[in-house]
Scaffold this motif. Structure first.
Motif, PDB file in Angstrom:
ATOM      1  N   CYS A  95       0.496  -1.278   0.117  1.00 23.28           N
ATOM      2  CA  CYS A  95      -0.358   0.242  -0.230  1.00 23.28           C
ATOM      3  C   CYS A  95       1.109   1.095  -0.089  1.00 23.28           C
ATOM      4  O   CYS A  95       0.487   2.232  -0.850  1.00 23.28           O
ATOM      5  N   PHE A 128      -0.978  -7.273   4.885  1.00 20.24           N
ATOM      6  CA  PHE A 128      -0.823  -8.374   4.970  1.00 20.24           C
ATOM      7  C   PHE A 128       0.116  -9.633   5.278  1.00 20.24           C
ATOM      8  O   PHE A 128       0.241 -11.069   5.371  1.00 20.24           O
ATOM      9  N   CYS A 163      -0.824   2.082   4.407  1.00 15.71           N
ATOM     10  CA  CYS A 163      -1.285   1.255   4.988  1.00 15.71           C
ATOM     11  C   CYS A 163      -2.083   1.223   6.220  1.00 15.71           C
ATOM     12  O   CYS A 163      -1.723   2.131   7.258  1.00 15.71           O
ATOM     13  N   ASP A 164      -3.081   0.758   6.704  1.00 14.11           N
ATOM     14  CA  ASP A 164      -3.773   0.864   7.909  1.00 14.11           C
ATOM     15  C   ASP A 164      -3.116   0.989   9.025  1.00 14.11           C
ATOM     16  O   ASP A 164      -2.999   2.078   9.841  1.00 14.11           O
ATOM     17  N   HIS A 235      -4.086   2.084  -1.300  1.00 11.41           N
ATOM     18  CA  HIS A 235      -4.019   1.195  -0.061  1.00 11.41           C
ATOM     19  C   HIS A 235      -5.710   0.971  -0.162  1.00 11.41           C
ATOM     20  O   HIS A 235      -5.569   1.593  -1.149  1.00 11.41           O
ATOM     21  N   CYS A 236      -6.091   0.034   0.711  1.00  8.72           N
ATOM     22  CA  CYS A 236      -7.416  -0.607   0.255  1.00  8.72           C
ATOM     23  C   CYS A 236      -8.251   0.243   0.198  1.00  8.72           C
ATOM     24  O   CYS A 236      -8.847   1.555   0.887  1.00  8.72           O
TER      25      CYS A 236
HETATM   26 FE1  FES Z   1      -2.759  -1.792   3.088  1.00  6.81          FE
HETATM   27 FE2  FES Z   1      -5.704  -2.746   2.957  1.00  6.81          FE
HETATM   28  S1  FES Z   1      -4.487  -3.358   3.048  1.00  6.81           S
HETATM   29  S2  FES Z   1      -4.250  -0.926   3.847  1.00  6.81           S
END
Ligand code: FES
Length: 606
Positions: A95, A128, A163-164, A235-236
């Motif tokens: 991400c 991930f 990423c989160d 990111h997602c």
């Molecule tokens: Fe990084 Fe979803 S895998 S935000």
């Protein structure tokens, strides 16, 4: 062309702009950049970095020698504010793969405004790849961010995340360091497309995994989908934790308008990063620190928007932790109080049907806030010195299919709810907006799994005694038990029920779920089972009551029976022998306290 007005790519300082705020395309989303600082305005003696560079000790001399040795001319840095660029780029965090290019854009902006940009790496947490879960290392990364900022000759910092947990940890770290800071996230991926459908990672990965398990798509279909689901950096692109936090950072004032939604692949993302480089130099001069922006009123704004976008349940944990770092009292009940009076307006997966790219081109966070304006504290300022009122007044919604009008919301209340009861004395969380409405009031027989390994071993067994009306319960997946509270809360539907067409059941655990997940899933049960919570005493065959309208989650077992069970209950938790795992075990707080370490909040939690 000489008489053409400046375009968004030809930004000029606000004082020199020939257009009014309403005319200028920049004000539609992003305030004018600050006027570049001059050396005299910066007044080197007042800069924090001068304690390093103007020190009479030998190291003061060597620090300048080192910059000269890096190829900077003396007048490039002397007397100028030093801006750190904390970069969570890593090839292990897909991400964040484009954050080096964004760092270059930030540097351009810093130089333009009269600062000196110096980039440095921080830990990167790819959702991930990291085991046992990125959440286990979130606090470590936040400490890295805080200590890297405070240990170095920095006057301000731009933080690059995506990423989160990289975003959560950056927010926590910048709050603790409390130097002027701008968070720039990498932006969402482009919408995925597969066989005529618009798909989002990883809401649709989960949906099609169920279809695979039910035998409705082939393994070749599954491999084909794998090639299509992630189309670009970023990111997602559902309303997962990364999207949610990137938007909430705008509400907390430490990210600029547009940060939450501009797609990673859109050139506007690099322009935002360049602009952030200019803003941070101005923020240093104005001493706009996080503690002056991230006020209780700003947290209320963030929580309102969290509900309106049906954001990730994880945001509750992360906001609680960030608030703790600032000494802001943010009990779980505040999330629920604001949920009762905040409508859900955003039609976005997993609670709706659109994706982040659609949200951005519909008007983004500013347009959503315009619908909520009477519920927000419009006087809150951001790091660029713009009030929320100014940002909202410049925003427009151009697609009410994505951002619902206030008069016709998706729900009249918020997207998330906080539950309490005999099964969750310190609280639990559910996302009613992504649940099956008919299951939000449900009484069922518990089918219990002692941990995640047992779940995986038994869930698809033909011998599993389970029906669609039962409630699946998993223990030992909380902050201590996981450890790290993994995103295991979306317990899979047993294969034999999937084949019968069942797609949702009530599921309860002390784990978390990904913000991209959907279903009637109760998570964050506190205290967790491994910390002695009543969840650890549940047995298969017990009855459980879920009543979301009444915010209740109850274990229907007599107190005497529970006392008897508690007296014979053996806690299987083991204290790690050494290292970070030992530190984590000894100091981790429960979910309702943000899962921070007990020595990191600015005031000790009650
Ligand atoms: Fe990084 Fe979803 S895998 S935000």
């Amino acid at each position: 062309m000489e008489n053409s007005p400046p375009t968004i790519d030809q930004r000029v300082p606000h004082d020199e702009c020939p257009m009014t705020s309403d005319e200028c395309p920049m004000t539609s989303n992003i305030p004018h950049p600050p006027k570049p600082m001059t050396n005299s305005e910066n007044n080197g003696a007042r800069l924090r970095s001068s304690a390093w560079f103007d020190s009479p000790e030998l190291y003061g001399w060597t620090r300048k020698a080192a910059l000269l040795g890096q190829g900077f001319e003396r007048d490039s840095f002397e007397g100028k504010p030093v801006i750190g660029i904390a970069n969570s780029w890593s090839e292990l965090t897909h991400c964040n793969q484009h954050l080096r290019q964004l760092a270059d854009a930030v540097k351009r902006g810093v130089w333009q405004a009269g600062g000196v940009p110096l980039e440095f790496p921080v830990i990167s947490l790819g959702e991930f790849n990291i085991r046992p879960t990125a959440m286990f290392l979130r606090n470590l990364m936040s400490m890295d961010v805080e200590e890297s900022i405070l240990a170095n000759p920095l006057d301000g910092v731009v933080l690059l995340a995506g990423c989160d947990k990289t975003t959560a940890a950056m927010l926590m770290g910048l709050a603790s360091a409390d130097l002027p800071a701008v968070l720039v996230t990498g932006g969402p991926q482009l919408n995925a497309h597969w066989r005529g459908e618009s798909l989002g990672s990883c809401t649709d990965c989960r949906r099609y995994q169920n279809e695979l398990r039910a035998g409705r798509i082939t393994h070749d279909d599954w491999l084909d989908l794998q090639t299509a689901i992630i189309r670009s950096p970023g990111h997602c692109m559902t309303m997962g934790t990364a999207s949610t936090l990137a938007i909430l950072a705008e509400m907390l004032g430490v990210a600029l308008p547009g940060n939450g939604t501009i797609p990673a692949a859109d050139s506007a993302r690099a322009r935002l990063a360049e602009f952030a480089g200019r803003v941070i130099v101005d923020a240093v001069a104005a001493d706009r620190r996080p503690s002056r922006l991230m006020t209780p009123a700003a947290f209320d704004n963030a929580i309102r928007v969290l509900h309106a976008i049906a954001g990730s349940t994880n945001a509750i944990v992360h906001l609680s932790a960030v608030a703790g770092r600032l000494g802001v009292d943010l009990p779980l009940r505040r999330f629920d109080e604001l949920s009762q009076t905040t409508p859900t307006l955003l039609n976005l997966k997993p609670a709706g049907s659109h994706l982040m790219e659609d949200f951005h081109y519909a008007g983004g966070t500013g347009a959503l806030c315009r619908e909520l304006a009477d519920l927000l504290n419009l006087g809150c300022e951001n790091v660029a010195g713009a009030t929320l009122e100014r940002i909202v007044s410049a925003a427009r919604c151009v697609n009410h299919e994505v951002i619902k009008p206030r008069a016709t919301p998706i729900r009249v209340d918020g997207g998330l709810a906080v539950l309490h009861g005999t099964l969750a004395p310190s609280g639990a969380v559910i996302k009613p907006s992504a649940a099956t409405p008919g299951l939000l009031t449900h009484k069922g027989r518990a089918v219990v799994f002692e941990d995640h390994d047992e779940l995986l071993a038994r869930i698809d067994s033909p011998d599993l005694d389970v029906s669609a009306d039962d409630i699946l319960v998993m223990k030992n997946a909380g902050p201590l038990g996981g450890p790290g509270m993994p995103e295991w809360g979306l317990l899979p539907i047993p294969a034999k029920l999937l084949r019968q067409g069942v797609r949702d059941m009530v599921r309860i655990s002390d784990a978390r779920i990904s913000g991209t997940a959907f279903g009637t899933v109760v998570v964050h049960v506190a205290p967790e089972s491994a910390a002695g919570g009543p969840l650890g005493l549940v047995r298969t065959g017990d009855w459980i009551e879920l009543d979301v309208p009444r915010r209740q989650l109850n274990l229907l077992v007599a107190p005497d029976e529970l006392s008897q069970r508690r007296s014979t209950h053996a806690n299987r938790l083991r204290r790690p022998e050494r290292g970070y795992a030992r530190l984590y075990h000894d100091h981790i707080l429960q979910a309702d306290r943000g899962c921070d370490f007990d020595f990191l909040p600015r005031v000790n939690p009650q």
